[in-house]
Design a protein around this motif. Structure first.
Motif, PDB file in Angstrom:
ATOM      1  N   ASP B  38      76.371 -58.318   9.478  1.00  0.00           N
ATOM      2  CA  ASP B  38      77.658 -57.726   9.694  1.00  0.00           C
ATOM      3  C   ASP B  38      77.976 -57.375   8.169  1.00  0.00           C
ATOM      4  O   ASP B  38      78.393 -56.310   7.509  1.00  0.00           O
ATOM      5  CB  ASP B  38      78.187 -58.671  10.168  1.00  0.00           C
ATOM      6  CG  ASP B  38      78.485 -58.078  11.742  1.00  0.00           C
ATOM      7  OD1 ASP B  38      77.036 -58.572  12.252  1.00  0.00           O
ATOM      8  OD2 ASP B  38      79.367 -58.308  12.726  1.00  0.00           O
ATOM      9  N   ASP B  39      77.246 -58.243   7.010  1.00  0.00           N
ATOM     10  CA  ASP B  39      77.938 -59.262   5.692  1.00  0.00           C
ATOM     11  C   ASP B  39      76.793 -57.544   5.403  1.00  0.00           C
ATOM     12  O   ASP B  39      77.684 -56.462   4.594  1.00  0.00           O
ATOM     13  CB  ASP B  39      77.530 -59.783   4.953  1.00  0.00           C
ATOM     14  CG  ASP B  39      78.032 -60.292   5.796  1.00  0.00           C
ATOM     15  OD1 ASP B  39      79.046 -60.813   6.730  1.00  0.00           O
ATOM     16  OD2 ASP B  39      77.391 -62.046   5.580  1.00  0.00           O
ATOM     17  N   TYR B  40      76.251 -56.884   5.300  1.00  0.00           N
ATOM     18  CA  TYR B  40      74.435 -55.977   4.772  1.00  0.00           C
ATOM     19  C   TYR B  40      75.257 -55.119   5.395  1.00  0.00           C
ATOM     20  O   TYR B  40      75.589 -53.801   4.489  1.00  0.00           O
ATOM     21  CB  TYR B  40      73.576 -56.262   4.931  1.00  0.00           C
ATOM     22  CG  TYR B  40      72.536 -54.728   4.448  1.00  0.00           C
ATOM     23  CD1 TYR B  40      72.185 -55.282   2.926  1.00  0.00           C
ATOM     24  CD2 TYR B  40      71.359 -54.337   4.853  1.00  0.00           C
ATOM     25  CE1 TYR B  40      71.136 -54.511   2.307  1.00  0.00           C
ATOM     26  CE2 TYR B  40      71.066 -53.337   4.485  1.00  0.00           C
ATOM     27  CZ  TYR B  40      71.230 -54.116   2.829  1.00  0.00           C
ATOM     28  OH  TYR B  40      70.155 -52.986   2.140  1.00  0.00           O
ATOM     29  N   TYR B  41      75.532 -54.488   6.330  1.00  0.00           N
ATOM     30  CA  TYR B  41      75.870 -53.043   7.033  1.00  0.00           C
ATOM     31  C   TYR B  41      77.348 -52.824   6.924  1.00  0.00           C
ATOM     32  O   TYR B  41      77.772 -51.329   6.307  1.00  0.00           O
ATOM     33  CB  TYR B  41      75.755 -53.334   8.470  1.00  0.00           C
ATOM     34  CG  TYR B  41      74.268 -53.506   9.048  1.00  0.00           C
ATOM     35  CD1 TYR B  41      73.186 -52.717   8.394  1.00  0.00           C
ATOM     36  CD2 TYR B  41      74.407 -54.197  10.235  1.00  0.00           C
ATOM     37  CE1 TYR B  41      71.612 -53.014   8.717  1.00  0.00           C
ATOM     38  CE2 TYR B  41      72.932 -54.201  10.245  1.00  0.00           C
ATOM     39  CZ  TYR B  41      71.953 -54.154   9.907  1.00  0.00           C
ATOM     40  OH  TYR B  41      70.271 -53.654  10.401  1.00  0.00           O
ATOM     41  N   ALA B  42      77.862 -53.464   6.256  1.00  0.00           N
ATOM     42  CA  ALA B  42      79.942 -53.691   5.743  1.00  0.00           C
ATOM     43  C   ALA B  42      79.895 -52.611   4.525  1.00  0.00           C
ATOM     44  O   ALA B  42      80.301 -52.310   3.870  1.00  0.00           O
ATOM     45  CB  ALA B  42      80.173 -55.063   5.744  1.00  0.00           C
ATOM     46  N   THR B  43      78.194 -52.678   3.210  1.00  0.00           N
ATOM     47  CA  THR B  43      78.520 -52.629   2.323  1.00  0.00           C
ATOM     48  C   THR B  43      77.581 -50.206   2.894  1.00  0.00           C
ATOM     49  O   THR B  43      77.003 -50.818   3.699  1.00  0.00           O
ATOM     50  CB  THR B  43      77.285 -53.598   1.251  1.00  0.00           C
ATOM     51  OG1 THR B  43      75.462 -52.601   2.092  1.00  0.00           O
ATOM     52  CG2 THR B  43      77.430 -54.849   1.576  1.00  0.00           C
ATOM     53  N   ALA B  44      78.206 -50.027   1.656  1.00  0.00           N
ATOM     54  CA  ALA B  44      77.155 -48.448   1.490  1.00  0.00           C
ATOM     55  C   ALA B  44      76.625 -48.522   2.209  1.00  0.00           C
ATOM     56  O   ALA B  44      75.575 -47.433   2.623  1.00  0.00           O
ATOM     57  CB  ALA B  44      78.080 -47.818  -0.012  1.00  0.00           C
ATOM     58  N   ASP B  45      75.413 -49.275   0.879  1.00  0.00           N
ATOM     59  CA  ASP B  45      74.114 -49.301   0.434  1.00  0.00           C
ATOM     60  C   ASP B  45      73.148 -50.162   2.101  1.00  0.00           C
ATOM     61  O   ASP B  45      72.688 -49.296   2.464  1.00  0.00           O
ATOM     62  CB  ASP B  45      73.531 -50.013  -0.021  1.00  0.00           C
ATOM     63  CG  ASP B  45      71.616 -49.854  -0.563  1.00  0.00           C
ATOM     64  OD1 ASP B  45      71.883 -48.700  -1.096  1.00  0.00           O
ATOM     65  OD2 ASP B  45      71.697 -50.811  -1.089  1.00  0.00           O
ATOM     66  N   GLY B  46      74.278 -50.610   2.280  1.00  0.00           N
ATOM     67  CA  GLY B  46      73.988 -51.601   3.598  1.00  0.00           C
ATOM     68  C   GLY B  46      73.736 -50.786   5.047  1.00  0.00           C
ATOM     69  O   GLY B  46      72.456 -50.656   5.595  1.00  0.00           O
ATOM     70  N   TYR B  47      74.608 -49.686   4.929  1.00  0.00           N
ATOM     71  CA  TYR B  47      74.316 -48.794   6.073  1.00  0.00           C
ATOM     72  C   TYR B  47      73.736 -47.870   5.832  1.00  0.00           C
ATOM     73  O   TYR B  47      73.403 -47.246   7.782  1.00  0.00           O
ATOM     74  CB  TYR B  47      76.448 -48.132   5.770  1.00  0.00           C
ATOM     75  CG  TYR B  47      76.303 -47.529   6.598  1.00  0.00           C
ATOM     76  CD1 TYR B  47      76.625 -48.293   7.373  1.00  0.00           C
ATOM     77  CD2 TYR B  47      76.670 -45.582   6.802  1.00  0.00           C
ATOM     78  CE1 TYR B  47      76.725 -46.877   9.453  1.00  0.00           C
ATOM     79  CE2 TYR B  47      77.019 -45.127   7.982  1.00  0.00           C
ATOM     80  CZ  TYR B  47      77.190 -45.787   9.580  1.00  0.00           C
ATOM     81  OH  TYR B  47      77.290 -44.913  10.781  1.00  0.00           O
ATOM     82  N   GLU B  48      73.675 -47.239   4.782  1.00  0.00           N
ATOM     83  CA  GLU B  48      72.230 -45.948   4.791  1.00  0.00           C
ATOM     84  C   GLU B  48      71.064 -46.625   4.874  1.00  0.00           C
ATOM     85  O   GLU B  48      70.252 -45.603   5.924  1.00  0.00           O
ATOM     86  CB  GLU B  48      71.984 -45.374   3.261  1.00  0.00           C
ATOM     87  CG  GLU B  48      73.491 -44.568   3.067  1.00  0.00           C
ATOM     88  CD  GLU B  48      72.995 -43.493   3.786  1.00  0.00           C
ATOM     89  OE1 GLU B  48      72.296 -43.418   3.775  1.00  0.00           O
ATOM     90  OE2 GLU B  48      74.600 -42.919   3.834  1.00  0.00           O
ATOM     91  N   LYS B  49      70.562 -48.273   4.637  1.00  0.00           N
ATOM     92  CA  LYS B  49      69.400 -48.519   5.447  1.00  0.00           C
ATOM     93  C   LYS B  49      69.362 -48.926   6.968  1.00  0.00           C
ATOM     94  O   LYS B  49      68.227 -48.552   7.573  1.00  0.00           O
ATOM     95  CB  LYS B  49      69.616 -49.975   4.837  1.00  0.00           C
ATOM     96  CG  LYS B  49      69.599 -49.865   3.412  1.00  0.00           C
ATOM     97  CD  LYS B  49      67.902 -49.551   2.633  1.00  0.00           C
ATOM     98  CE  LYS B  49      67.801 -49.262   1.301  1.00  0.00           C
ATOM     99  NZ  LYS B  49      68.597 -49.165   1.201  1.00  0.00           N
TER     100      LYS B  49
END
Lengths: 1025, 556
Positions: B38-49
């Motif tokens: 959840d922490d990762y996908y909350a970032t713009a970069d994480g979402y792209e991944k």
């Protein structure tokens, strides 16, 4: 300094006073055979005077002339001698038939066997060493009731699985291993010769001492130390053997003629079914080379090319001794084991080094340390060794005209053309195996340092720090001439794993006896941390053969990864042992464990236990029953836990390994969620009642025990499969309850005990009934997992084989969409169709219904003869062997010969069979884990070993300064009785849970974990000087 | 106790106590190797991944060809068996592993889409977010379209899960199609007309597939004639006036995967494979005969001999059709890949096998005489029924190989191709338009759309011979044309199922279905209660694991 002077003064003052009233007594202590006993304790009764026998069995002390001397020695009956003025005496001690005085390791302490109120099984080191096995666990097979030890694989360096009193957990699980008080991951690193004793805690009341990790049972190993080697002064021992391991009981592989006929049948079948015409050249490809081979019966016996005689040896040397005042005891040991397997490129080397020192610092403090280091190197060669080794058809030629091994012998060119007849692309095992490496090097070290403080004689405070390190390097290499290398440049991989773990135990033991009441209190505070790191590198296209030692030479990286995890456990334990009059025994204990692996709020749990024992035979009213020498009743209840199946971080949703993609060539790695997390995970808990009776009859000529137990495990942890629509395969969850009820019997009888001739036998039997009580907290079957309420965890739930459709059943077969020659399954609900919902049934269980062991020992003068036998009965598995070698739709590789079905045709003879289907027409229900073809009963009875030894008389040895010498010959696995027609039934499933513990009912094993049955002939000696 | 003892006791108690403190911290988890998602996908970069992982799921869904190609009129098994239930229907049951794997893979991919849509609302805002929402909605709807064609109605799962769910209800086919159309229409408004990230969803992609969705629904009992009209309009919008300009040979020539004709493709690249021998496109490993196991050293592809063209497939081509030579490797050189690696120098290469087309009436001698140096040692395999491989085929290379998916740069193996996998290309858009117009009753426009495809397919100077009259357009002609145009592309089972011709065409053209069953008086499609097995069965695993009751499809 002052203190020391004080002591000197004290002794100077005391000594002459004692001397004045005593006289010097000297003597010798021998056993029934007249051999001297070293290290026997000699004490003057009711006085603080004592000595022990030296290396010649002699002692001397100063004692009052009319005093009584008490002689005690482990394993012998104590003896009192009243002095009547003699100054020299010779005392003969008799070996004690009973093991009641034997000490049992019960976790954070020891207890006399007579006082133990819980269910503990023990095996002496001698009984382990004499089996001549490479693995210590293999050596206890059949020796302990309720402890089921099975081979994880049939290969060199195989690990063994232990199941104690049935499977508690749907996810399986090994017991907890404790070596010299230190919790370790396994005991494969040990040399069997180093084991002084193995105690197995079986009931929850005893395993609850290990709280959250005890529910699968606890295996406590005591290795040899300074005190276990009997005798004062320095003693050097050597134990060793060499052996040769020969392949035996080989399955019935097809001969050249049989295979050629089978091969043609695989081609004829589809033509017959399609109603086309065909010629007798079908399958021969009109390839003159092949036809000539067949015409000349020029066949190759591939197995003899691939297999070899295994060679093994084991050497174990120790030196031990005590300081003059007995304050320091030490042992150092070194061992070397070597095993060359039956496959080319299969071997094991293991080196062990150990040191053990215990010392008294002063009146209050003692300290000690032990360290055990092992380096083992296992070479397994190719992953395809077993399969490749046996699936080359006899018509293939191993060597080309120049005598070089052919790369792919199943590809036979048609002379003078560009056409190649391709039977199989399987690489020549002579190349595949010798050009592959799967090499594991393991450095394992475990040690401990302790400091003990005893403010009074009845309080011990001991702090022990026990670090362990485990470095495992697995190197893989696939040479050019292997299936993976594919004739191109070699590939290689390296995996490094390192675990560092420490346990810091602080134990307080308080012992107090007040009249008939005796108390022992044990308190523990313990911290453990395990830290694991690993990295993996794989490259393709090495420019030259540098094995897996120089991956940098390749620029074709395949894998480069690393990993980390760690967990910690904090524990408290309080235990009270109370005995009254040495007749009634009570143990009460509770352990509190906290684990980092669980989510906040679920971290802590407590594990209470209680046990009672009543030494019935000591009651006055029993004294008239002279035939009864011992009778004890035990009852215990306790709760033990398990969360081994939870990996660190499993209560979090993390990220998966990368997913791969690109946009028009621009790489775009992705990360998906790793799992559906479960924050409410908690411990799996097993409560157990145990009722046991220990008995001895006729002066303990017959001894034994019977136990019945009832276990109920709640909140089982396992990967529960989720509805496919969730998008996740499974979730780790506490999902059900399992019951294990069983009975165990151990019996030892001394049938003959004469001076020159003794004969004793041991017998164990255990039966366990495993049943699932509920799943997902409901009385609901999980069909997809093959789990059913009221049935054992490990079952086979498939269609029911009903023979082969015969020609005269064609019309019926067609209504089921099948053809004659195909495997038929039962239409259980008779609705005219086969459906997975209605026509599957439980056809067998994977765990044995009962296991048993039998061993017998004879001694005649200096000769000893022993034999042991082991049985596991009533289990059925998906046979990895049959899934390859009776897969009758494959046509390029060799099979085992069975009478299969083949309809009449104009090329090959017709065959009628109701057990094996038609080649290349096996039907939809034969193949695979859901098919009926490869499930086999693997019950067996094995004679594990027969050993004949000769002990040289002491008189001869004395002259050459040798204390004892025994030579022996041992034969392992000489006889196996089984209906299983594959390789060794013990490893038939091909599932090695030590490699992957998360097995489900539908896991198919690997053929590479099986191996041919063997017989080993060993010659060895035990030497002490 | 004396004083010394007391001191010692106190000292040891102190040591014990000091080790007790910090116990809570000692039990905290420390994960140095990963991060809470959840922490990762909350970032713009994480979402792209996360979005990348959704695209990547297409690779998994299309990793096995059988549900798309087996059991049709175009492919039949060679020396090795296809999954029996899929290839011949008689033994198709809910336990079928292929069906279960497909079902599992699609739903795990849908869950990824759901996660990506969930985080679309809460992740760090960027300019791309609404576009990504459209991409994710399209891909999820496309997965449901695959499911609807395969199984009929399925559970419409749109939630992102963080804890287990036990019960799923099966939606009707009508609801499923309504959902697909609604979502794709929404996606159409969100995604851009073109993209600089080749391979992402564009408006053209959505129009092409939305056309296909309407076309497919049009045939269904709950569809309407209006669906065909809508389909035709959408297909024409996707075509947007663009003609087929790339030659058929070049369209499939290695290295030309970014041709503007490609409307949507699953992206593969040497740089985006987990390793050179795993995770690649598997398409190249099918549709031709096994050639031997030494391809790594001898330069030919790994082919399975499992899914090889039927005689119908070979037969449907005519001499004027350039697609025959562009589809099959007619001249197989001594080293197979020399066709590409030495393309400029083909005249100087030895031909190992020549697959003589049915229209080549010259004698073998005459053929060799054209270039004796390179043809004298050639094994000539004349056109015959033997081109259609069978389980008793004994010879590798017994029939011509489909070369459209060849990747001469890939390593030898089953999942190694680095070439993109075409899901939608303009040629097919024309055929969708044609079929839609035909079903809407407009044979003139149907013929026009087909003729654009055939114009490009014609050998030089043969355009007129290839042209078809509106009067000759019928559903069989359209299916034949799709066969010629789309050999080896994963559409055939859906085409037959959509057009309701699965039973009749497999009975006619699929040797195994015909001879093993129909010729014996058994209709292998006939299941329980006299119903035909046209839809795939809902996997028994899905039924077993679902706490709700799921209705099985007819015939099972």
């Amino acid at each position: 300094m002052k203190k020391i002077l004080f002591f000197f003064a004290f002794f100077l003052f005391l000594k002459p006073a004692l001397m004045a009233q005593n006289q010097r007594i000297s003597g010798k202590v021998v056993d029934e055979k007249g051999e001297t006993l070293v290290g026997v304790s000699v004490k003057v009764k009711n006085a603080a005077i004592g000595a022990s026998t030296d290396t010649n069995g002699s002692f001397s002390l100063d004692a009052p002339s009319n005093s009584t001397l008490v002689f005690t020695y482990i394993g012998f009956n104590p003896k009192e001698v009243i002095l009547a003025g003699q100054k020299t005496i010779t005392v003969t001690l008799t070996q004690s038939a009973s093991q009641l005085n034997e000490l049992v390791v019960v976790g954070y302490g020891t207890q006399r066997k007579s006082q133990v109120a819980t269910a503990v099984g023990s095996v002496e080191g001698k009984a382990i060493a004499e089996r001549g096995t490479v693995s210590p666990l293999q050596a206890v097979q059949g020796q302990l009731a309720g402890v089921d030890v099975s081979a994880g694989s049939g290969r060199t360096g195989a690990s063994f699985n232990v199941q104690i009193r049935g499977q508690n957990s749907l996810a399986g699980g090994q017991p907890l291993f404790v070596v010299d008080g230190v919790i370790v991951s396994d005991i494969n690193f040990l040399n069997p010769q180093d084991i002084a004793k193995m105690d197995v805690l079986k009931d929850a009341a005893s395993t609850a001492i290990y709280g959250s990790r005890g529910s699968n049972g606890v295996v406590m190993v005591t290795t040899k130390n300074g005190t276990s080697i009997k005798g004062g002064g320095a003693t050097i021992t050597y134990d060793g053997y060499v052996g040769i391991r020969k392949v035996n009981r080989m399955p019935n592989f097809m001969t050249g003629e049989e295979w050629w006929e089978y091969r043609q049948n695989t081609y004829i079948s589809p033509e017959l079914i399609a109603g086309r015409t065909f010629t007798n050249t079908i399958g021969s490809l009109d390839n003159p080379t092949v036809l000539q081979t067949v015409a000349n019966h020029d066949y190759t016996n591939w197995t003899s090319l691939v297999l070899q005689n295994g060679i093994q040896s084991n050497h174990w040397v120790t030196a031990s001794g005590q300081s003059e005042n007995n304050n320091i005891q030490y042992l150092i040991g070194a061992g070397y084991q070597n095993e060359k397997g039956n496959f080319l490129q299969d071997d094991l080397n293991r080196y062990n080094f150990k040191i053990n020192v215990d010392g008294k610092i002063n009146k209050y403090f003692s300290a000690g340390m032990s360290a055990n280091f092992s380096l083992s190197e296992t070479e397994r060669g190719s992953d395809d060794a077993v399969r490749n080794g046996f699936n080359m058809a006899p018509i293939f030629k191993p060597y080309d005209e120049n005598g070089n091994p052919k790369f792919r012998p199943g590809q036979i060119p048609v002379p003078g053309s560009s056409v190649v007849s391709s039977f199989t692309s399987t690489v020549n095992p002579l190349l595949e195996i010798t050009n592959s490496q799967n090499n594991t090097r393991r450095n394992f070290g475990v040690g401990n340092i302790y400091l003990q403080y005893s403010p009074t004689s009845w309080i011990d405070v001991r702090s022990t720090f026990s670090p362990s390190v485990n470095f495992v390097r697995n190197g893989r290499y696939w040479g050019s001439l292997t299936g993976v290398g594919d004739g191109l440049l070699p590939d290689a991989q390296r995996v490094n794993q390192q675990t560092f773990s420490y346990i810091f135990d602080n134990v307080v033991t308080v012992r107090k006896t007040i009249k008939e009441h005796s108390f022992t209190f044990t308190g523990l505070y313990s911290m453990q941390k395990d830290r694991f790191e690993s990295d993996t590198t794989k490259v393709n296209d090495l420019p030259y053969n540098s094995s897996f030692y120089n991956l940098g030479t390749s620029n074709n990286r395949q894998i480069s990864s690393s990993n980390f995890n760690q967990f910690s456990i904090v524990s408290y334990l309080a235990r009270l042992n109370y005995s009254f009059n040495n007749k009634y025994f009570v143990t009460l204990a509770n352990r509190w464990d906290g684990s980092s692996k669980l989510a906040e709020g679920n971290k802590w749990s407590s594990f209470p236990s209680a046990a009672l024992a009543w030494q019935v035979s000591k009651e006055p009213f029993m004294q008239n029953l002279t035939f009864l020498s011992d009778l004890k009743a035990r009852f215990s209840a306790g709760i033990a836990g398990n969360n081994n199946n939870i990996r660190p971080y499993e209560t979090q949703m993390n990220l998966s390994a990368p997913t791969y993609y690109d946009y028009g060539g621009t790489p775009a790695l992705g990360y998906s969620p790793s799992r559906l997390p479960n924050s409410s995970l908690t411990w799996e808990r097993t409560r157990e009642f145990d009722f046991g009776i220990d008995f001895g009859f006729f002066k303990n000529r017959i001894t034994g025990s019977i136990d019945v137990y009832d276990k109920l495990s709640h909140g089982l942890l396992l990967n529960r499969d989720l509805p496919l629509e969730t998008g996740y395969t499974s979730i780790k969850d506490n999902v059900g309850s399992v019951s294990n009820k069983g009975v165990e019997l151990a019996l030892r009888t001394i049938n003959i005990s004469k001076k020159d001739f003794t004969w004793s036998t041991s017998f164990t039997f255990s039966r366990n009934k495993n049943a699932i009580i509920d799943l997902l907290d409901k009385k609901q079957d999980l069909v997809g997992n093959w789990w059913f309420i009221g049935q054992p965890i490990n079952v086979n739930y498939i269609y029911v084989f009903d023979g082969i459709w015969q020609e005269n059943e064609r019309a019926t077969a067609l209504t089921y969409g099948q053809l004659p020659g195909q495997a038929k399954v039962k239409d259980l609900n008779n609705d005219g169709k086969i459906s997975s919902t209605n026509d599957r049934a439980i056809i067998g269980q994977k765990d044995p219904k009962w296991t048993g062991g039998f061993s017998t020992q004879f001694t005649y003068k200096a000769f000893d003869l022993s034999a042991s036998l082991f049985a596991r009965q009533g289990m059925q598995v998906y046979s990895a062997f049959h899934s390859i070698f009776t897969r009758y739709n494959d046509r390029g590789t060799n099979k085992i010969y069975n009478d299969y079905y083949m309809p009449a045709n104009n090329v090959t003879p017709a065959r009628s069979s109701n057990t094996y289907p038609q080649p290349n027409n096996i039907g939809p229900y034969w193949d695979g884990i859901t098919g009926v073809g490869y499930y086999k009963d693997i019950s067996f009875v094995k004679v594990q070993n027969i050993a004949l030894g000769y002990t040289f008389p002491a008189k001869i040895l004395d002259k050459i300064k040798i204390k004892s010498l025994r030579v022996y010959a041992n034969v392992l696995n000489p006889f196996v009785w089984t209906d299983y027609d594959g390789f060794d039934p013990e490893s038939a499933s091909g599932i090695d849970t030590s490699i992957d513990p998360n097995q489900t009912n539908t896991t198919a094993g690997s053929i590479n974990n099986t191996g041919p049955s063997t017989i080993t002939y060993q010659f060895g000696l035990n030497l002490k000087f | 106790m004396n004083n010394i003892m007391k001191k010692q006791l106190i000292l040891s108690l102190l040591i014990l106590l000091s080790s007790l403190t910090g116990c809570k911290k000692f039990l905290e988890e420390d994960n140095k190797s990963n991060i809470v998602s959840d922490d990762y996908y909350a970032t713009a970069d994480g979402y792209e991944k996360l979005v990348n992982s959704v695209y990547s799921s297409l690779r998994k869904v299309y990793s096995s060809p059988y549900l798309f190609c087996a059991g049709t009129d175009m492919y039949v098994e060679g020396r090795d068996a296809q999954p029996a239930g899929i290839s011949e229907y008689q033994n198709l049951n809910p336990d079928n592993a292929e069906v279960q794997t497909f079902y599992t893979n699609v739903y795990s991919s849908i869950q990824l889409c759901n996660s990506a849509l969930y985080f679309n609302d809460i992740t760090a805002p960027t300019a791309n977010l609404s576009m990504r929402k459209g991409e994710m909605k399209f891909i999820r709807a496309y997965y449901y379209f695959l499911m609807a064609q395969t199984f009929g109605g399925v559970s419409l799962v749109t939630d992102r899960f963080t804890s287990p769910v036990e019960t799923f209800k099966r939606n009707t086919a009508t609801e499923t199609y309504d959902f697909i159309i609604k979502e794709m229409t929404e996606a159409l408004s969100l995604v851009p007309e073109t993209t600089t990230d080749f391979g992402r969803v564009t408006k053209k992609t959505v129009r092409h597939f939305l056309a296909k969705v309407y076309l497919t629904r049009g045939y269904e009992s709950f569809g309407s004639p209006q669906d065909f009209t809508t389909a035709a309009t959408l297909a024409d919008e996707a075509i947007a006036g663009k003609t087929l300009t790339t030659s058929f040979e070049n369209l499939f020539y290695p290295g030309n995967e970014k041709d503007p004709e490609v409307l949507f493709s699953i992206q593969f690249d040497a740089g985006s494979l987990p390793s050179a021998t795993t995770g690649g496109n598997t398409q190249a490993a099918f549709f031709g005969p096994y050639q031997g196991g030494s391809g790594a050293t001898q330069g030919y592809p790994y082919r399975t001999y499992v899914l090889v063209p039927t005689l119908y497939t070979f037969n449907t081509f005519t001499e004027n059709d350039a697609r025959f030579d562009a589809t099959f490797m007619i001249n197989l050189y001594q080293r197979y890949y020399d066709y590409y690696d030495k393309s400029a120098d083909r005249a100087n290469l030895n031909i190992k096998f020549y697959y003589k087309p049915k229209w080549d009436t010259s004698t073998d001698a005459a053929w060799r005489a054209i270039d004796p140096a390179h043809r004298n040692a050639t094994t000539i395999i004349p056109y015959s029924a033997a081109w259609q491989a069978s389980r008793s085929t004994v010879l590798d290379n017994a029939s011509p190989s489909v070369k459209k998916f060849d990747d001469p740069k890939s390593q030898f193996g089953g999942a190694t191709s680095t070439r993109d996998f075409f899901l939608a290309r303009l040629g097919e858009t024309y055929l969708i338009a044609a079929e839609a117009y035909f079903k809407a009753g407009n044979t003139t426009l149907a013929a026009q759309r087909i003729n654009e495809v055939r114009r490009r397919a014609a050998k030089p100077g043969k355009v007129a011979e290839m042209a078809v009259n509106p009067a000759d357009v019928n559903i069989n002609f359209i299916l034949d044309e799709r066969a010629r145009e789309l050999v080896g592309e994963y559409h055939r089972w859906f085409d037959l199922k959509r057009t309701g011709t699965l039973m009749e065409r497999t009975k006619l053209y699929n040797r195994d279905i015909k001879t093993n069953w129909f010729d014996k008086g058994i209709n292998p499609f006939l299941g329980t209660n006299g119903q035909f097995k046209i839809l795939r069965p809902i996997p028994s695993r899905a039924i077993d694991l679902n706490a709700g009751s799921i209705e099985q499809n007819p015939g099972y």
